[in-house]
Design a protein around this motif. Structure first.
Motif, PDB file in Angstrom:
ATOM      1  N   LYS A  88       0.798  -1.219   0.000  1.00 55.22           N
ATOM      2  CA  LYS A  88       0.000   0.000   0.000  1.00 55.22           C
ATOM      3  C   LYS A  88       0.835   1.275   0.000  1.00 55.22           C
ATOM      4  CE  LYS A  88      -0.521  -0.174   5.042  1.00 55.22           C
ATOM      5  NZ  LYS A  88      -1.480  -0.306   6.150  1.00 55.22           N
ATOM      6  N   ALA A 130      -5.914   3.696  -0.921  1.00 54.71           N
ATOM      7  CA  ALA A 130      -6.135   2.258  -1.082  1.00 54.71           C
ATOM      8  C   ALA A 130      -7.533   1.845  -0.619  1.00 54.71           C
ATOM      9  CB  ALA A 130      -5.065   1.463  -0.318  1.00 54.71           C
ATOM     10  N   THR A 131      -8.011   2.455   0.467  1.00 54.84           N
ATOM     11  CA  THR A 131      -9.332   2.083   0.976  1.00 54.84           C
ATOM     12  C   THR A 131     -10.430   2.478  -0.015  1.00 54.84           C
ATOM     13  OG1 THR A 131      -8.608   2.311   3.278  1.00 54.84           O
ATOM     14  CG2 THR A 131     -10.981   2.371   2.860  1.00 54.84           C
ATOM     15  N   HIS A 141     -10.008   3.001  -3.155  1.00 51.08           N
ATOM     16  CA  HIS A 141      -9.806   2.154  -4.334  1.00 51.08           C
ATOM     17  C   HIS A 141     -10.501   0.814  -4.146  1.00 51.08           C
ATOM     18  CE1 HIS A 141      -7.688  -0.069  -7.517  1.00 51.08           C
ATOM     19  NE2 HIS A 141      -7.532  -1.023  -6.612  1.00 51.08           N
ATOM     20  N   ASN A 142     -10.348   0.208  -2.966  1.00 50.00           N
ATOM     21  CA  ASN A 142     -10.981  -1.080  -2.701  1.00 50.00           C
ATOM     22  C   ASN A 142     -12.497  -0.990  -2.756  1.00 50.00           C
ATOM     23  OD1 ASN A 142      -8.394  -1.987  -2.324  1.00 50.00           O
ATOM     24  ND2 ASN A 142      -8.793  -2.964  -0.361  1.00 50.00           N
ATOM     25  N   GLU A 166     -13.504  -0.966  -6.308  1.00 53.92           N
ATOM     26  CA  GLU A 166     -13.451  -2.294  -6.904  1.00 53.92           C
ATOM     27  C   GLU A 166     -14.648  -3.135  -6.470  1.00 53.92           C
ATOM     28  OE1 GLU A 166     -10.449  -3.540  -9.043  1.00 53.92           O
ATOM     29  OE2 GLU A 166     -11.029  -1.437  -9.233  1.00 53.92           O
ATOM     30  N   MET A 185     -11.120  -8.256   0.140  1.00 52.55           N
ATOM     31  CA  MET A 185     -11.262  -6.825   0.389  1.00 52.55           C
ATOM     32  C   MET A 185     -10.189  -6.311   1.348  1.00 52.55           C
ATOM     33  SD  MET A 185     -13.471  -4.909  -1.115  1.00 52.55           S
ATOM     34  CE  MET A 185     -13.770  -3.589   0.078  1.00 52.55           C
ATOM     35  N   THR A 186      -9.538  -7.203   2.097  1.00 55.71           N
ATOM     36  CA  THR A 186      -8.504  -6.770   3.050  1.00 55.71           C
ATOM     37  C   THR A 186      -7.177  -6.484   2.364  1.00 55.71           C
ATOM     38  OG1 THR A 186      -7.743  -9.033   3.551  1.00 55.71           O
ATOM     39  CG2 THR A 186      -9.591  -8.162   4.848  1.00 55.71           C
ATOM     40  N   ARG A 211      -4.521  -4.582   0.281  1.00 54.70           N
ATOM     41  CA  ARG A 211      -4.340  -3.147   0.056  1.00 54.70           C
ATOM     42  C   ARG A 211      -3.240  -2.928  -0.976  1.00 54.70           C
ATOM     43  NH1 ARG A 211      -8.388  -3.149   2.448  1.00 54.70           N
ATOM     44  NH2 ARG A 211      -9.081  -1.852   4.185  1.00 54.70           N
ATOM     45  N   PRO A 212      -3.601  -2.681  -2.236  1.00 55.72           N
ATOM     46  CA  PRO A 212      -4.950  -2.579  -2.788  1.00 55.72           C
ATOM     47  C   PRO A 212      -5.452  -3.935  -3.298  1.00 55.72           C
ATOM     48  CG  PRO A 212      -3.365  -1.932  -4.439  1.00 55.72           C
ATOM     49  CD  PRO A 212      -2.563  -2.261  -3.204  1.00 55.72           C
ATOM     50  N   THR A 213      -6.769  -4.023  -3.487  1.00 52.79           N
ATOM     51  CA  THR A 213      -7.360  -5.205  -4.104  1.00 52.79           C
ATOM     52  C   THR A 213      -7.756  -4.868  -5.541  1.00 52.79           C
ATOM     53  OG1 THR A 213      -8.913  -7.013  -3.739  1.00 52.79           O
ATOM     54  CG2 THR A 213      -9.785  -4.784  -3.505  1.00 52.79           C
ATOM     55  N   THR A 222     -10.419  -6.304  -8.992  1.00 47.59           N
ATOM     56  CA  THR A 222     -11.569  -7.149  -9.314  1.00 47.59           C
ATOM     57  C   THR A 222     -11.135  -8.522  -9.821  1.00 47.59           C
ATOM     58  OG1 THR A 222     -11.639  -6.083 -11.499  1.00 47.59           O
ATOM     59  CG2 THR A 222     -13.140  -5.236  -9.820  1.00 47.59           C
TER      60      THR A 222
END
Length: 492
Positions: free
Chosen positions: A239, A245-246, A248-249, A252, A311-312, A314-316, A318
């Protein structure tokens, strides 16, 4: 051979051929560059973590190293192998649906065909199933799921042991699949109807332990570098420079609503479970339906828990969620049967399957059309050809990972993972972990350390001022190549 069986085989052959063509023409992801560099280095005697930084669990890299060493050092080899593994996972899933669905043969065949299309022609699976560790993980988690489902009615420990081994190898290839093992294990112990739970638990643990032996061996040899590579980098350092990052997740996650494929799969999966549950009290084969209902609960549990886990990251991204597609496809195939059989007194399995397959194929085609101008391997091959032309055999090259792989050149120490340049450590830590911080890399470039520099990032090229440091440059593919270090006077 009956017509329903021919239909299933034809569907599987079609989706396999489609994926193999894509895998060997348009399939490309920027991150696969460092995966292939790692595999190439291993094939030439290097050890991940200890000789170079590798931010993943190692088994997929060793698998690709074996393929490159025994077949040919080209990106087509791991792509083809991963595509075949993805297709094998699809075939296993389709056959499983055909065997487990409590319906006439025509409907079982239709459900199996739908499973083949909705799984392998899923956008994420199709675009990434031939890249990195995704194909291997899909094959292993599907095999583990089927072994687990079958083990609850068998007294032996072989199936649980093999299921544990499969989930362990999957997690040792990519931690994206890590939750599959505990979910399947807990479900097996709860649903077990034959044999000793203790024996099956021990067999499962042994299987997982065997899969982690290579990583444990590396861990014993160099604990600090190994822990940093496969664990700390993923948890703490991915991250870095992703301040949003949050958000962004969340973006997604909400992108799910933009995918008709995903929405349709989820709705059919939920409908299948709800309607099947309503049918159980009045159905003559209630016992078989109860088993199927429990398996659908397992599919939805895997989907939900895996999605929450992903989802945890950072980053995820699709594409990570392709790990859930096999389980959604199983449940959706059951849902299609349950929904269609209630909508009309004379349901037509062929028509129902055809509609869903057409929708799935159209969505994939639309996605591929939108990405028709994206970077692919043929672009990078043009870049690599130019780099080879202007770089002496003994010259020092700074390049992106795909170029190193295409040229079969060992990157300078610390250049094996471009993303690691964002990290800042002390000199001692940087040396131990094989990291070259960006400010030091800038100094190396500006001091003429590299005979040739290849970059695809226009912003980085401008930031460093490469055009003022090298006398010659040329755009090849979609990247730029600079050679003949000759910095211009500042007055210019």
């Amino acid at each position: 051979m009956s017509r329903p069986i021919v239909a299933v085989i034809s569907a599987l052959a079609f989706v396999t051929a489609a994926l193999l063509v894509y895998a060997n023409t348009l399939a490309f992801a920027w991150d696969e560059g460092y995966h292939l560099v790692a595999a190439w280095l291993i094939a030439h005697g290097k050890t991940p973590y200890i000789d170079f930084l590798f931010p993943q669990t190692p088994l997929n890299a060793y698998w690709n190293a074996f393929l490159l060493h025994t077949i040919k050092e080209t990106w087509h080899v791991p792509h083809t192998a991963a595509a075949l593994l993805t297709s094998a996972a699809t075939a296993m899933t389709s056959v499983h649906v055909y065997r487990r669905l409590d319906a006439p043969q025509s409907w079982r065949a239709a459900a199996a065909v739908v499973t083949a299309f909705t799984m392998e022609l899923n956008i994420a699976v199709y675009e990434f199933g031939s890249l990195q560790a995704y194909g291997l993980c899909l094959f292993l988690i599907v095999a583990a799921y089927i072994l687990t489902v079958e083990s609850v009615d068998k007294p032996g420990a072989l199936r649980p042991g093999l299921a544990g081994l499969c989930t362990g190898i999957a997690a040792s290839s990519s931690l994206l699949s890590a939750p599959v093992s505990p979910i399947l294990l807990v479900w097996m112990l709860i649903a077990n109807r034959e044999g000793s739970r203790t024996k099956k638990l021990l067999a499962w643990i042994v299987g997982v332990a065997i899969a982690f032996i290579p990583l444990l061996r590396l861990l014993i040899e160099s604990p600090r570098q190994v822990i940093f590579g496969f664990l700390q980098y993923e948890l703490l350092f991915r991250k870095v420079e992703w301040d949003d990052a949050t958000m962004h997740n969340l973006g997604e996650a909400f992108a799910f609503g933009d995918s008709p494929q995903a929405v349709l799969l989820v709705l059919l999966a939920i409908a299948g479970l709800v309607l099947l549950k309503k049918r159980i009290p009045t159905a003559p084969g209630a016992k078989a339906l109860v088993k199927l209902k429990n398996e659908l609960w397992l599919c939805l549990s895997l989907t939900f828990i895996l999605s929450a886990y992903l989802m945890t990251a950072r980053p995820t991204f699709t594409r990570y969620y392709l790990m859930t597609v096999p389980f959604l496809s199983i449940a959706a195939a059951v849902g299609l049967y349950e929904v269609t059989s209630r909508l009309t007194t004379r349901p037509r399995p062929i028509l129902s399957a055809a509609i869903l397959c057409v929708i799935t194929t159209y969505c994939l085609g639309a996605s591929l059309f939108e990405q028709r101008d994206d970077l692919i391997w043929s672009d990078m091959e043009k870049t690599a050809a130019k780099v080879k032309q202007v770089t002496p055999a003994s010259g020092v090259l700074l390049a992106d990972e795909p170029t190193y792989f295409l040229l079969h050149r060992t990157p300078p120490t610390g250049m094996e993972l471009e993303d690691s340049h964002k990290l800042r450590f002390s000199d001692a830590d940087s040396k131990a972990l094989h990291v070259v911080p960006r400010h030091k890399l800038d100094l190396m470039i500006k001091s003429g350390r590299f005979d040739t520099v290849e970059m695809c990032d226009d912003d980085e090229i401008a930031r460093i001022g490469l055009a003022s440091l090298y006398a010659k440059s040329e755009t090849a593919g979609t990247c730029q190549v600079f050679w003949q270090w000759q910095p211009k006077p500042k007055s210019e």
